[in-house]
Design an enzyme around this catalytic site. Sequence first.
Site, mmCIF file in Angstrom:
data_model
loop_
_atom_site.group_PDB
_atom_site.id
_atom_site.type_symbol
_atom_site.label_atom_id
_atom_site.label_comp_id
_atom_site.label_asym_id
_atom_site.label_seq_id
_atom_site.Cartn_x
_atom_site.Cartn_y
_atom_site.Cartn_z
ATOM 1 N N HIS A 64 30.061 -0.522 46.424
ATOM 2 C CA HIS A 64 30.340 -0.794 45.015
ATOM 3 C C HIS A 64 29.194 -1.620 44.450
ATOM 4 C CE1 HIS A 64 31.826 -4.401 46.988
ATOM 5 N NE2 HIS A 64 31.988 -5.015 45.827
ATOM 6 N N HIS A 66 28.994 -4.644 42.916
ATOM 7 C CA HIS A 66 28.931 -6.102 42.865
ATOM 8 C C HIS A 66 27.649 -6.577 43.546
ATOM 9 C CE1 HIS A 66 33.473 -6.902 42.034
ATOM 10 N NE2 HIS A 66 32.756 -6.977 40.935
ATOM 11 N N ASP A 68 26.669 -8.958 45.489
ATOM 12 C CA ASP A 68 26.543 -9.353 46.897
ATOM 13 C C ASP A 68 26.493 -8.156 47.838
ATOM 14 O OD1 ASP A 68 29.295 -9.035 46.123
ATOM 15 O OD2 ASP A 68 29.937 -9.988 47.981
ATOM 16 N N HIS A 69 26.631 -6.963 47.281
ATOM 17 C CA HIS A 69 26.515 -5.732 48.072
ATOM 18 C C HIS A 69 25.331 -4.873 47.622
ATOM 19 C CE1 HIS A 69 30.611 -5.973 50.004
ATOM 20 N NE2 HIS A 69 30.715 -6.858 49.031
ATOM 21 N N HIS A 141 39.750 -2.456 44.205
ATOM 22 C CA HIS A 141 38.825 -3.529 43.859
ATOM 23 C C HIS A 141 38.576 -3.466 42.351
ATOM 24 C CE1 HIS A 141 36.288 -6.686 45.336
ATOM 25 N NE2 HIS A 141 35.193 -6.191 44.780
ATOM 26 N N ASP A 212 34.801 -3.789 49.834
ATOM 27 C CA ASP A 212 35.779 -4.801 49.432
ATOM 28 C C ASP A 212 37.070 -4.119 48.994
ATOM 29 O OD1 ASP A 212 33.690 -6.480 49.865
ATOM 30 O OD2 ASP A 212 33.581 -7.278 47.826
ATOM 31 N N HIS A 270 32.765 -10.181 55.911
ATOM 32 C CA HIS A 270 32.959 -10.573 54.513
ATOM 33 C C HIS A 270 33.843 -11.823 54.439
ATOM 34 C CE1 HIS A 270 33.909 -10.111 50.176
ATOM 35 N NE2 HIS A 270 32.742 -9.475 50.144
#
Length: 305
Positions: A64, A66, A68-69, A141, A212, A270
């Site tokens: 996805h 976001h 942090d990914h 998510h 996530d 995570h």
Amino acid sequence: MELIFLGTSAGVPTRTRNVTAILLNLQHPTQSGLWLFDCGEGTQHQLLHTAFNPGKLDKIFISHLHGDHLFGLPGLLCSRSMSGIVQPLTIYGPQGIREFVETALRISGSWTDYPLEIVEIGAGEIFDDGLRKVTAYPLEHPLECYGYRIEEHDKPGALNAQALKAAGVPPGPLFQELKAGKTIMLDDGRQINGADYLAAPVPGKALAIFGDTGPCDAALELAKGVDVMVHEATLDMAMEAKANSRGHSSTRQAAALAREAGVGKLIITHVSSRYDDKGCQHLLRECRSIFPATELANDFAVFNV
């Protein structure tokens, strides 16, 4: 297959954990490959601490969008070009991944000197290369998010060479045809069916890598019967409601899913930055109280599938 965790922290990096990125080394004798699942900030720096060269990467899967990914992706792509790498690279991810990559490259005046393909995916089979297939499953998510199921096809069983020699089949090219299950004809007119001389197929390995997610309908299908399941355990049991409110899972939920799905091993990752080493061991104990075959991923940890 071999998993190498490059980042295991949720949201932000800590002194001991970078944000999410996982390498998958396919380790196939004739068709090797190196895949990356998610690419948080600093991923290319984490790679420098491993034996793997970014030039060997041939596929990147983004769960996805976001940060942090994702935020490590532009730098990794540019560094491949600056290193003179020409091997093609394919990126798979949800809607918007193409715009993100193209915008980052355009605004920064950057480019790639190697063939770059960007595939925006939906739920379902992504590809099947004859050796393995990858299927995406929608997760729960705030942003469109996917988990990936990687399944090796069954491998042919061992060829009974002794029986073939006894039947008068000379070793060499004919053995290769028989190994492939083909039927051959000998000089004396006899037909030999390879299937009659093969042991039972060797089951391929299966792996589930979750992005996530909170609890969702597709999770069980994604994880069912896999050898290894990689799943977030962002918060502990006591904070389950908070985890779910943000589209994440608790230790209890990850372990309960592993048990219900009948997986071989659960690897949790995570982890919220609120947990130090002692806190992470607390998360591991909670999971093992429900599903004993649980491991905690640390940065640079290596697991065989």
